[in-house]
Design a protein around this motif. Structure first.
Motif, mmCIF file in Angstrom:
data_model
loop_
_atom_site.group_PDB
_atom_site.id
_atom_site.type_symbol
_atom_site.label_atom_id
_atom_site.label_comp_id
_atom_site.label_asym_id
_atom_site.label_seq_id
_atom_site.Cartn_x
_atom_site.Cartn_y
_atom_site.Cartn_z
ATOM 1 N N THR A 58 -29.955 -36.573 -20.210
ATOM 2 C CA THR A 58 -31.362 -36.584 -20.606
ATOM 3 C C THR A 58 -32.291 -36.104 -19.502
ATOM 4 O O THR A 58 -33.215 -35.331 -19.756
ATOM 5 N N ASP A 59 -32.073 -36.545 -18.287
ATOM 6 C CA ASP A 59 -32.995 -36.223 -17.193
ATOM 7 C C ASP A 59 -32.573 -34.999 -16.380
ATOM 8 O O ASP A 59 -33.151 -34.733 -15.339
ATOM 9 N N TRP A 60 -31.592 -34.271 -16.839
ATOM 10 C CA TRP A 60 -31.175 -33.059 -16.132
ATOM 11 C C TRP A 60 -32.208 -31.963 -16.371
ATOM 12 O O TRP A 60 -32.676 -31.756 -17.494
ATOM 13 N N ASN A 61 -32.560 -31.233 -15.349
ATOM 14 C CA ASN A 61 -33.529 -30.146 -15.459
ATOM 15 C C ASN A 61 -32.799 -28.872 -15.912
ATOM 16 O O ASN A 61 -31.911 -28.393 -15.215
ATOM 17 N N PRO A 62 -33.161 -28.307 -17.067
ATOM 18 C CA PRO A 62 -32.444 -27.141 -17.586
ATOM 19 C C PRO A 62 -32.906 -25.797 -17.016
ATOM 20 O O PRO A 62 -32.437 -24.750 -17.445
ATOM 21 N N SER A 63 -33.799 -25.790 -16.046
ATOM 22 C CA SER A 63 -34.330 -24.513 -15.552
ATOM 23 C C SER A 63 -33.253 -23.641 -14.908
ATOM 24 O O SER A 63 -33.412 -22.429 -14.829
ATOM 25 N N TRP A 64 -32.132 -24.225 -14.487
ATOM 26 C CA TRP A 64 -31.042 -23.453 -13.895
ATOM 27 C C TRP A 64 -30.497 -22.427 -14.892
ATOM 28 O O TRP A 64 -29.911 -21.424 -14.492
ATOM 29 N N ALA A 65 -30.690 -22.643 -16.174
ATOM 30 C CA ALA A 65 -30.123 -21.774 -17.212
ATOM 31 C C ALA A 65 -31.031 -20.587 -17.535
ATOM 32 O O ALA A 65 -30.842 -19.922 -18.540
ATOM 33 N N TRP A 66 -32.008 -20.309 -16.681
ATOM 34 C CA TRP A 66 -32.924 -19.195 -16.822
ATOM 35 C C TRP A 66 -33.548 -19.224 -18.210
ATOM 36 O O TRP A 66 -34.141 -20.210 -18.596
ATOM 37 N N ALA A 67 -33.440 -18.177 -19.003
ATOM 38 C CA ALA A 67 -34.122 -18.119 -20.294
ATOM 39 C C ALA A 67 -33.637 -19.202 -21.254
ATOM 40 O O ALA A 67 -34.412 -19.733 -22.040
ATOM 41 N N ALA A 68 -32.363 -19.550 -21.198
ATOM 42 C CA ALA A 68 -31.831 -20.576 -22.099
ATOM 43 C C ALA A 68 -32.475 -21.929 -21.838
ATOM 44 O O ALA A 68 -32.588 -22.748 -22.753
ATOM 45 N N GLY A 69 -32.906 -22.194 -20.615
ATOM 46 C CA GLY A 69 -33.508 -23.472 -20.294
ATOM 47 C C GLY A 69 -34.982 -23.387 -19.983
ATOM 48 O O GLY A 69 -35.572 -24.315 -19.454
ATOM 49 N N ALA A 70 -35.592 -22.261 -20.324
ATOM 50 C CA ALA A 70 -36.990 -22.036 -19.955
ATOM 51 C C ALA A 70 -37.985 -22.774 -20.844
ATOM 52 O O ALA A 70 -39.142 -22.871 -20.495
ATOM 53 N N MET A 71 -37.536 -23.258 -21.989
ATOM 54 C CA MET A 71 -38.429 -23.991 -22.888
ATOM 55 C C MET A 71 -37.704 -25.219 -23.415
ATOM 56 O O MET A 71 -36.510 -25.161 -23.700
ATOM 57 N N ILE A 72 -38.425 -26.284 -23.540
ATOM 58 C CA ILE A 72 -37.892 -27.503 -24.138
ATOM 59 C C ILE A 72 -38.801 -27.831 -25.310
ATOM 60 O O ILE A 72 -40.009 -27.936 -25.151
ATOM 61 N N SER A 73 -38.222 -27.980 -26.478
ATOM 62 C CA SER A 73 -39.033 -28.332 -27.640
ATOM 63 C C SER A 73 -38.486 -29.613 -28.238
ATOM 64 O O SER A 73 -37.491 -30.160 -27.782
ATOM 65 N N ASN A 74 -39.127 -30.072 -29.282
ATOM 66 C CA ASN A 74 -38.660 -31.278 -29.953
ATOM 67 C C ASN A 74 -38.760 -31.092 -31.459
ATOM 68 O O ASN A 74 -39.059 -30.006 -31.939
ATOM 69 N N LEU A 75 -38.500 -32.142 -32.189
ATOM 70 C CA LEU A 75 -38.473 -32.025 -33.645
ATOM 71 C C LEU A 75 -39.803 -31.611 -34.253
ATOM 72 O O LEU A 75 -39.836 -31.113 -35.369
ATOM 73 N N HIS A 76 -40.904 -31.772 -33.521
ATOM 74 C CA HIS A 76 -42.191 -31.302 -34.037
ATOM 75 C C HIS A 76 -42.193 -29.782 -34.181
ATOM 76 O O HIS A 76 -42.979 -29.224 -34.934
ATOM 77 N N ASP A 77 -41.311 -29.096 -33.463
ATOM 78 C CA ASP A 77 -41.239 -27.641 -33.510
ATOM 79 C C ASP A 77 -40.237 -27.127 -34.538
ATOM 80 O O ASP A 77 -39.999 -25.931 -34.636
ATOM 81 N N LEU A 78 -39.657 -28.008 -35.322
ATOM 82 C CA LEU A 78 -38.685 -27.618 -36.325
ATOM 83 C C LEU A 78 -39.260 -26.588 -37.295
ATOM 84 O O LEU A 78 -38.594 -25.618 -37.657
ATOM 85 N N HIS A 79 -40.506 -26.760 -37.695
ATOM 86 C CA HIS A 79 -41.146 -25.804 -38.597
ATOM 87 C C HIS A 79 -41.203 -24.410 -37.962
ATOM 88 O O HIS A 79 -40.953 -23.407 -38.624
ATOM 89 N N ASP A 80 -41.530 -24.347 -36.673
ATOM 90 C CA ASP A 80 -41.583 -23.055 -35.991
ATOM 91 C C ASP A 80 -40.206 -22.396 -35.933
ATOM 92 O O ASP A 80 -40.093 -21.187 -36.125
ATOM 93 N N LEU A 81 -39.165 -23.184 -35.669
ATOM 94 C CA LEU A 81 -37.815 -22.622 -35.643
ATOM 95 C C LEU A 81 -37.403 -22.147 -37.033
ATOM 96 O O LEU A 81 -36.728 -21.131 -37.169
ATOM 97 N N ARG A 82 -37.811 -22.871 -38.053
ATOM 98 C CA ARG A 82 -37.517 -22.445 -39.422
ATOM 99 C C ARG A 82 -38.149 -21.084 -39.695
ATOM 100 O O ARG A 82 -37.520 -20.185 -40.229
ATOM 101 N N ARG A 83 -39.373 -20.898 -39.294
ATOM 102 C CA ARG A 83 -40.067 -19.614 -39.473
ATOM 103 C C ARG A 83 -39.416 -18.526 -38.629
ATOM 104 O O ARG A 83 -39.210 -17.408 -39.077
ATOM 105 N N TRP A 84 -39.075 -18.860 -37.384
ATOM 106 C CA TRP A 84 -38.486 -17.873 -36.474
ATOM 107 C C TRP A 84 -37.129 -17.381 -36.968
ATOM 108 O O TRP A 84 -36.781 -16.217 -36.768
ATOM 109 N N ALA A 85 -36.352 -18.216 -37.643
ATOM 110 C CA ALA A 85 -35.037 -17.812 -38.136
ATOM 111 C C ALA A 85 -35.138 -16.583 -39.031
ATOM 112 O O ALA A 85 -34.377 -15.623 -38.875
ATOM 113 N N GLY A 86 -36.075 -16.592 -39.966
ATOM 114 C CA GLY A 86 -36.248 -15.443 -40.853
ATOM 115 C C GLY A 86 -36.768 -14.218 -40.128
ATOM 116 O O GLY A 86 -36.338 -13.095 -40.389
#
Length: 189
Positions: A58-86
């Motif tokens: 939980t407390d690990w910093n994901p920034s080491w993963a460059w672009a893969a760890g550059a953003m952290i979102s949560n379930l509030h962003d589920l709608h945005d991911l749904r839109r982005w998929a299409g």
């Protein structure tokens, strides 16, 4: 995406409330093959270590993963991911030539799955998955049915050598779109 954090290499990891996903293992929605040993609170990320142990990431910093760890979102962003998929699958933001080139996939070694330029196709589903210690996602779109699937989970502990997000996506599409079951990186039995 309203709830996105952008960690830096020197910043602390995301606060516990930013941990994404739904609970693994519990009675609410158990995926095939994942048992109660992986049940975790919603604000805890479960990482499987190389030795097969389980650790709280939980407390690990994901920034080491460059672009893969550059953003952290949560379930509030589920709608945005749904839109982005299409948008990702249809190439809405690209020229037709660029989209055609992206969708020229090559075999991956997994039946029914090919990989193109930053995108994969698996039994008709187009999109991408992702994984960092303690978290996995699948964000895909099925053009033939105009269907979207977004899976966000807070574990990367494998079950019989398979990714939990792939198992969850496979189980869901086996019910909802049985003619187009998500294969992802499921190893042949």
């Amino acid at each position: 995406m309203a709830s996105v954090l952008t960690p830096t290499a020197t910043a602390p990891a995301a606060p516990a409330h930013a941990a994404t996903a739904d609970r693994h293992g519990g009675e609410d929605c158990p995926p095939d093959g994942l048992g109660p040993e992986l049940t975790a609170p919603l604000d805890e990320a479960i990482e499987q270590t190389p030795s097969g142990g389980i650790e709280d990431a939980t407390d690990w910093n994901p920034s080491w993963a460059w672009a893969a760890g550059a953003m952290i979102s949560n379930l509030h962003d589920l709608h945005d991911l749904r839109r982005w998929a299409g948008v990702l699958a249809t190439g809405e933001l690209l020229s037709p030539a660029a989209q055609a080139q992206r969708l020229r996939t090559l075999p991956t070694g997994f039946p029914g799955t090919g990989y193109g330029l930053g995108i994969f196709e698996t039994n008709g589903w187009i999109g991408h998955n992702g994984s960092l210690p303690g978290y996995e996602t699948v964000t895909v779109y099925l053009p033939a049915r105009k269907a979207t699937l977004v899976v966000m989970i807070n574990t990367d502990a494998t079950s019989r050598g398979q990714e939990p997000s792939t198992l969850r996506a496979r189980a869901i599409t086996g019910i909802v779109t049985p003619d187009n079951v998500y294969a992802g990186a499921v190893r042949p039995s």
